[in-house]
Design a protein around this motif. Structure first.
Motif, mmCIF file in Angstrom:
data_model
loop_
_atom_site.group_PDB
_atom_site.id
_atom_site.type_symbol
_atom_site.label_atom_id
_atom_site.label_comp_id
_atom_site.label_asym_id
_atom_site.label_seq_id
_atom_site.Cartn_x
_atom_site.Cartn_y
_atom_site.Cartn_z
ATOM 1 N N SER A 191 -6.366 24.920 37.289
ATOM 2 C CA SER A 191 -6.567 24.389 35.945
ATOM 3 C C SER A 191 -5.698 25.151 34.955
ATOM 4 O O SER A 191 -5.379 26.329 35.153
ATOM 5 N N VAL A 192 -5.297 24.477 33.885
ATOM 6 C CA VAL A 192 -4.510 25.099 32.824
ATOM 7 C C VAL A 192 -5.456 25.761 31.832
ATOM 8 O O VAL A 192 -6.366 25.115 31.314
ATOM 9 N N VAL A 193 -5.231 27.050 31.560
ATOM 10 C CA VAL A 193 -6.068 27.760 30.587
ATOM 11 C C VAL A 193 -5.333 28.029 29.280
ATOM 12 O O VAL A 193 -5.954 28.365 28.275
ATOM 13 N N CYS A 223 5.360 25.324 30.070
ATOM 14 C CA CYS A 223 5.187 26.592 30.781
ATOM 15 C C CYS A 223 3.755 27.054 30.539
ATOM 16 O O CYS A 223 3.429 27.539 29.452
ATOM 17 N N PHE A 224 2.910 26.915 31.531
ATOM 18 C CA PHE A 224 1.475 27.095 31.356
ATOM 19 C C PHE A 224 0.971 28.391 31.982
ATOM 20 O O PHE A 224 1.647 29.023 32.794
ATOM 21 N N VAL A 225 -0.262 28.726 31.609
ATOM 22 C CA VAL A 225 -1.021 29.784 32.264
ATOM 23 C C VAL A 225 -2.135 29.088 33.039
ATOM 24 O O VAL A 225 -2.838 28.227 32.494
ATOM 25 N N TYR A 226 -2.286 29.444 34.314
ATOM 26 C CA TYR A 226 -3.215 28.756 35.198
ATOM 27 C C TYR A 226 -4.330 29.676 35.685
ATOM 28 O O TYR A 226 -4.176 30.898 35.739
ATOM 29 N N TYR A 272 0.688 21.260 40.557
ATOM 30 C CA TYR A 272 -0.373 20.923 39.603
ATOM 31 C C TYR A 272 -0.243 19.438 39.301
ATOM 32 O O TYR A 272 0.813 18.967 38.872
ATOM 33 N N ARG A 273 -1.315 18.705 39.563
ATOM 34 C CA ARG A 273 -1.335 17.254 39.387
ATOM 35 C C ARG A 273 -0.182 16.586 40.120
ATOM 36 O O ARG A 273 0.469 15.666 39.614
ATOM 37 N N GLY A 274 0.078 17.079 41.334
ATOM 38 C CA GLY A 274 1.059 16.463 42.204
ATOM 39 C C GLY A 274 2.498 16.858 41.946
ATOM 40 O O GLY A 274 3.390 16.473 42.708
ATOM 41 N N ARG A 311 -12.478 29.612 30.971
ATOM 42 C CA ARG A 311 -11.644 29.191 29.850
ATOM 43 C C ARG A 311 -11.258 30.389 28.981
ATOM 44 O O ARG A 311 -11.875 31.452 29.046
ATOM 45 N N LEU A 312 -10.217 30.174 28.155
ATOM 46 C CA LEU A 312 -9.807 31.156 27.163
ATOM 47 C C LEU A 312 -10.083 30.610 25.770
ATOM 48 O O LEU A 312 -9.954 29.403 25.532
ATOM 49 N N ALA A 313 -10.462 31.502 24.851
ATOM 50 C CA ALA A 313 -10.804 31.071 23.501
ATOM 51 C C ALA A 313 -10.291 32.075 22.478
ATOM 52 O O ALA A 313 -10.050 33.243 22.787
#
Length: 304
Positions: free
Chosen positions: A170-172, A157-160, A113-115, A217-219
């Protein structure tokens, strides 16, 4: 095959309709080091799951026993299938998400992600539009037991989400400590995501959050429930919207309003589960060293 009796704890009357009280929990296999990531292949009539530290994936066939599905698996963890029936796998050791093509070749879906390298993708789901959603905690780079000890390159630590057309990552969600299992509601308007941060921090979270899904996206995220004892890991949702999640003492079932309505006791700490069988009414449960199953009174909502 060993039977495990007295497995049901009815916390709420709603749980009675979701179980088959005369159905025993069955131990189908033991001999794993850390069993994870069960996925049912309806077209083949078999189950595949990961044995992370042993770097292998195993296959169980009814009346046919267990065989090795893949070795070396790259410390594979979570698995699912996409809308074309292809196996999608999170590989701790290789820090990537992959797809197994019909001819057996491996396609890399996401590894950076982003290199920068991902941490160690953990669990994955595929939405009906073909988008792939996965969690990326650091469990696979913390030691050499469940992956390869290494440097964390991402800022968290992301959710993608992987776009089904462009393949763009993309990071959600970026505010989890240790994002883990995840599952869509039957109508895909909600996404449930576990945070198992308590596993390595006594003050860490041990809850499931739920988000509204707004396109890509998540909201409006909120805590759906806290899981105790232990932490929530893998989870699945049934056709009625109940959430079945792993815990230290078994499978916890939560109604759509978040209420804990029942527990299926398992004698080992549970990591993950999936619905399978011809009618998707058989829970397959990975728990530490073993694979268990039990028939229930409701079918799973996810793809078989």
């Amino acid at each position: 095959m060993a039977l495990v009796g007295d497995a049901y704890d009815y916390v709420d009357r709603r749980f009675y309709d979701l179980t088959v009280p005369t159905a025993d929990v069955e131990k189908l296999y033991d001999g794993c080091r850390w069993a994870e990531g069960p996925v049912w292949f309806a077209d083949g009539g078999y189950l595949v799951w990961s044995d992370i530290p042993n770097r292998r994936m195993l296959r169980w066939v009814p009346d046919g026993g267990v065989s090795v599905f893949r070795h070396d698996s790259g410390f594979a963890n979570g698995n699912t299938r996409d809308r074309q029936g292809r196996l999608v796998t999170c590989e701790h050791g290789n820090r990537r998400v992959t797809r197994t093509e019909p001819d057996g070749t491996i396609t890399v879906i996401a590894d950076r992600y982003r290199g920068k390298r991902l941490n160690s993708p953990n669990d994955v789901v595929v939405k009906s539009d073909g988008s792939i959603w996965f969690t990326d905690p650091t469990y696979g780079i913390m030691s050499d037991y469940e992956g390869n000890k290494g440097k964390q390159e991402q800022d968290g630590c992301f959710v993608y989400r992987v776009d089904p057309v462009t393949g763009e990552l993309s990071v959600v969600a970026d505010d989890f400590v240790k994002p883990n299992g995840l599952a869509f509601s039957p109508d895909e308007r909600l996404l449930y995501i576990a945070d198992s941060g308590l596993s390595h921090d006594p003050d860490g979270p041990h809850h499931i959050r739920v988000f509204e899904v707004d396109g890509d996206r998540l909201a409006n995220g909120r805590i759906f429930t806290e899981v105790s004892p232990g932490v929530p890991d893998g989870m699945r949702v049934d056709v009625e919207g109940n959430v079945w999640t792993s815990a230290q003492d078994g499978i916890h079932c939560h109604a759509p309003d978040g209420t804990l309505i029942g527990i299926i006791r398992i004698p080992e700490m549970v990591s993950n589960l999936t619905f399978g069988g011809p009618k998707r009414n058989r829970l397959f449960i990975t728990a530490t060293r073993s694979l268990y199953s039990v028939f229930v009174g409701v079918s799973g909502a996810q793809l078989p």
